[in-house]
Design an enzyme around this catalytic site. Structure first.
Site, PDB file in Angstrom:
ATOM      1  N   CYS A 170       0.829  -1.213   0.000  1.00  0.00           N
ATOM      2  CA  CYS A 170       0.000   0.000   0.000  1.00  0.00           C
ATOM      3  C   CYS A 170       0.864   1.263   0.000  1.00  0.00           C
ATOM      4  O   CYS A 170       0.571   2.224  -0.705  1.00  0.00           O
ATOM      5  CB  CYS A 170      -0.924   0.011   1.203  1.00  0.00           C
ATOM      6  SG  CYS A 170      -2.071  -1.374   1.263  1.00  0.00           S
ATOM      7  N   ALA A 171       1.922   1.241   0.792  1.00  0.00           N
ATOM      8  CA  ALA A 171       2.836   2.385   0.836  1.00  0.00           C
ATOM      9  C   ALA A 171       3.485   2.595  -0.532  1.00  0.00           C
ATOM     10  O   ALA A 171       3.572   3.726  -1.018  1.00  0.00           O
ATOM     11  CB  ALA A 171       3.894   2.164   1.911  1.00  0.00           C
TER      12      ALA A 171
END
Length: 166
Positions: free
Chosen positions: A60-61
């Site tokens: 996600c990052a």
């Protein structure tokens, strides 16, 4: 409905799947200062909506960072990231990761986005990884429901599609 798994386990997605050609459903989410924001706040712009389960995890990052880096070079395109993270955690994450070109929103309050776009994983109350492109006339021009929640979206395909949207 899209078939989505998370760590190999099938997920039940709440809401209706959004398809290319649909009018983009409006929604309300919270920004990092607890202000309500809606898709319609960006009317007249092309919008790339990047959906992640939690910005504070590896994939996600990276997804958020990649779209942040790309956003700097996109004209008349607003990049929005939506997750179920609390706004306070999102604010800390944004500051720690130098996110300057993406608006990050929380759907935690009532899952308005998750249900409107058919990405709310009922079993986890997280959003399924996905990407949507909405043109300046509020038409959906691209969708990707990533089949396995721990996999990356097709960045090149999404960025190519957003450049074609008007």
């Amino acid at each position: 409905m899209a078939n989505v798994t998370f760590k190999g386990t099938p997920m039940t997605l709440a809401g209706q799947e959004v398809k290319v050609g649909d009018t983009a459903p409006d929604f309300h989410v919270l920004d990092n200062n607890l202000n309500e924001k809606k898709l319609s706040d960006y009317k007249g712009q092309v919008r790339l909506i990047s959906v992640v389960p939690s910005v504070d995890t590896g994939v996600c990052a990276e997804q958020t960072q990649r779209f942040n880096d790309a956003a700097e070079k996109l004209d008349n395109v607003k990049v929005l990231t939506v997750s179920m993270d609390l706004p306070f955690a999102q604010r800390r994450w944004v500051a720690a990761n130098n996110i300057e070109h993406v608006d990050i929103f929380s759907d935690h309050k009532d899952a308005s986005f998750g249900e409107a776009y058919g990405v709310l994983m009922q079993e986890l109350r997280l959003l399924a990884r996905s990407v949507f492109i909405v043109d300046s006339n509020d038409k959906v021009t691209y969708t990707e429901y990533v089949s396995e929640g721990t996999n990356h979206p097709d960045y090149e395909q999404a960025l190519s599609a957003v450049k074609e949207a008007k």
